[in-house]
Each structure stands twice: as C-alpha cells, then as structure tokens.
Design a protein around this motif. Sequence first.
Motif, mmCIF file in Angstrom:
data_model
loop_
_atom_site.group_PDB
_atom_site.id
_atom_site.type_symbol
_atom_site.label_atom_id
_atom_site.label_comp_id
_atom_site.label_asym_id
_atom_site.label_seq_id
_atom_site.Cartn_x
_atom_site.Cartn_y
_atom_site.Cartn_z
ATOM 1 N N PHE A 37 0.833 -1.213 0.000
ATOM 2 C CA PHE A 37 0.000 0.000 0.000
ATOM 3 C C PHE A 37 0.862 1.255 0.000
ATOM 4 C CE2 PHE A 37 -4.469 -1.185 1.769
ATOM 5 C CZ PHE A 37 -4.563 -2.207 0.851
ATOM 6 N N GLU A 82 -9.841 -2.326 4.496
ATOM 7 C CA GLU A 82 -9.994 -3.275 3.390
ATOM 8 C C GLU A 82 -11.107 -2.844 2.445
ATOM 9 O OE1 GLU A 82 -8.600 -7.412 5.632
ATOM 10 O OE2 GLU A 82 -10.694 -6.747 5.715
ATOM 11 N N ALA A 142 -10.034 0.310 0.575
ATOM 12 C CA ALA A 142 -8.979 -0.040 -0.377
ATOM 13 C C ALA A 142 -9.554 -0.696 -1.624
ATOM 14 C CB ALA A 142 -7.969 -0.961 0.290
ATOM 15 N N ALA A 143 -10.524 -1.596 -1.436
ATOM 16 C CA ALA A 143 -11.147 -2.265 -2.578
ATOM 17 C C ALA A 143 -11.988 -1.293 -3.400
ATOM 18 C CB ALA A 143 -12.000 -3.429 -2.086
ATOM 19 N N ASP A 183 -5.690 -1.041 -3.182
ATOM 20 C CA ASP A 183 -5.084 -2.366 -3.088
ATOM 21 C C ASP A 183 -4.592 -2.916 -4.419
ATOM 22 O OD1 ASP A 183 -7.491 -2.738 -4.298
ATOM 23 O OD2 ASP A 183 -8.221 -4.292 -2.932
ATOM 24 N N VAL A 221 -1.154 -4.495 -3.848
ATOM 25 C CA VAL A 221 -0.926 -5.202 -2.597
ATOM 26 C C VAL A 221 -0.052 -6.425 -2.838
ATOM 27 C CG1 VAL A 221 -2.998 -6.639 -2.815
ATOM 28 C CG2 VAL A 221 -2.072 -6.129 -0.546
#
Length: 351
Positions: A7, A275, A278-279, A284, A287
């Motif tokens: 990240f 999470e 990020a998605a 991500d 990642v």
Amino acid sequence: MHVPDGFINAPVSVAAGVAAAAAVAVSLRGARRELDERTAPLAGLVAAFIFAVQMLNFPVAAGTSGHLLGGALAAILVGPYTGVLCVSVVLLMQGILFADGGLTALGVNITVMGVVTVVLSYAVFRGLLKVLPGTRRSVTVAAFAGALVSVPGAAAAFTALYAIGGTTDVSLGKVLTAMVGVHVLIGIGEAAITAATVGAVIAVRPDLVHGARGMAAPLKLRVGGVLVDAPATTPAPAPVAARSTTAVWATGLVTALALAGFVSFYASASPDGLEKVAADQGIDAKVEEHAAAGSPLADYAVKDVADARLSGGLAGALGVGATVAAGTGVFWVVRRRRTDRQDAPAQAPAV
C-alpha cells in the motif's frame, strides 16, 4: 486497520519504521516510570486482551466491519508509554505469526495504530478530566471520548501517509472522506468497548487504572440520611499497594482466551474499514502477498485442522498465550531496568 505490504512505497515505509522505532525507544524509557511490580504483568495481560478483542470484528455498515485498535484502552489502563508498547507487541505478534499486517508496513502500523491512537486518545482523556468532576464516572466518560476520537484520527494519519507514499494514483479527497467516514462508525464501537472495559476494571480495582490515579473519592458516612465526608480521624483502609493482582490477572486471561478461542468464531466476516475502502478506491491494486503467508497460524487458523471452529479457536488461544508471554517478558525487563537503576549505588564525585 492493519496496513498490508504494497500500500505504501518503500521510502515512506522506511521513514515510518524509523519513526516507530523512535517512538518505541521513547516509550521504553517512559514505561519505566509507569510500571511497578503490580502493573508489569498486567500490562502483558492488556496486550493479550487487545489481541483477543481485535479478533472480534463487528458490523458497522453494509458489507463493512470494524475492530478494536486498542490504543486508548491501553493508554488509560497502563499509561501512554506502556500503551504504545502494548499495541506494538500485538502488531508484532499478528504480523509474524498470523500474517496480519505487512512486515514491511510494520512501522506504518505501529505509527498509525499505536502512536497516533495513544497520543490522540490520551490527550483528549486528560483534557476532559481537567474539566469534568473528579469521579470515576468521569474517567469512563473521558475514556469513551478519547477512544472515539482516536479511530478517525488514525484513519486520517493513514491517509496522510498514503498521500506521501501511496503506490496507486487515486483521489486522496475520496480516500480521506471514505476512511474517516467509516472509521467514525468504527470509533463508536471502539469507544463502547474501551469505556465498558475501563468501567469494569475501575469498579473493582481503581488502583490498577493508570488514568484513575489520584481520583479516589473520599470516604463517606451517612448522617441523618445525608452523605458527608468522614472525619480525618477515621482509620484509613489498608494500602492498595499490598493487594494481590492475581485474581484480576486470572480473570482477564480467562476472558481473553474465551474471546479469542470461542467468541471470535461469531465475529463479522465482512472486510474491515481499510480493506473496504482499499477495494472501493483501488488502493489495493499493488498489494503484495504477506511474507508469512505460509505460517501455520496464517489468517488466524491452525494449518491442517479441518474444523473451522476448532482451527480458529486454537489459533486465537495460541495468539493470546504468545502475546501475554511476549508482553509480560518485555514489561518485566523494563520494570527490572528501572529497579536496577534505583538500586545502583551512586558514584562518588571526582576529586
């Protein structure tokens, strides 16, 4: 909010690692003033309790969950310097044993989840205690407020690091809005857990709550149906310093084992706030696989144990055991160094 590898770029990760190492070094020195023979083992227990409660993701919005960060709880129970060390021990155990939080991002995680949460929450906590009545209830209220502020504060700190060293080109305004928005909701859960835990401890052993020191209410007598301060000649109760902490330690350990070994099976399976953001925002995209992905305890499950309930329960119990052992060891060493320095004979002045 465990930041994985990939990240944040290498230069910023290294800089965050240096900052985290400096914070840990300062905390090691500061913790010598906070720890004594009673609180050193309890600090290890606080770390284990935070590890256990972090396994209990709770739903906060559609398809999103949150979990305790623990900086506020640790700072209020055992002190801010020791609190930074507690969260650092937890993050180290999670990264090495459970592949949770990147190893190259360990400095980022300690800075965001440990240092920022402790500093923010304890500043709010101490500030409120200066204006609230000097009661135990005020400690609980201030704990709630400090914990509530610490979580979106940590989210903003992550966004700031991402603005400097993010590995993908995304809208920082959208990331900040999404991160702070969802973590305000998570902060409510953090505040409730923190206030409930602090309240439970302060109800039975206020002498063990760092943030409640010096706030013992004067002894009251009921005279004619009215509570009044007891006269100064009333014999004082036995000093609390001599009271054993065994019962508190045992109760806390059993609670942590039950939470990690049993209750965690019923935690929310939805992605946590970071999470999810990020998605949704594309953070991500780069990642990286965790270096400890092949660990026998990766993803909080014991390898080769087919039953999911048993596998997760064993992993949680082992994590609690490893964390309490590592934490207690660290805090005993810190406490021992303080004792050795106090006992060392003073050198004679040079003639």
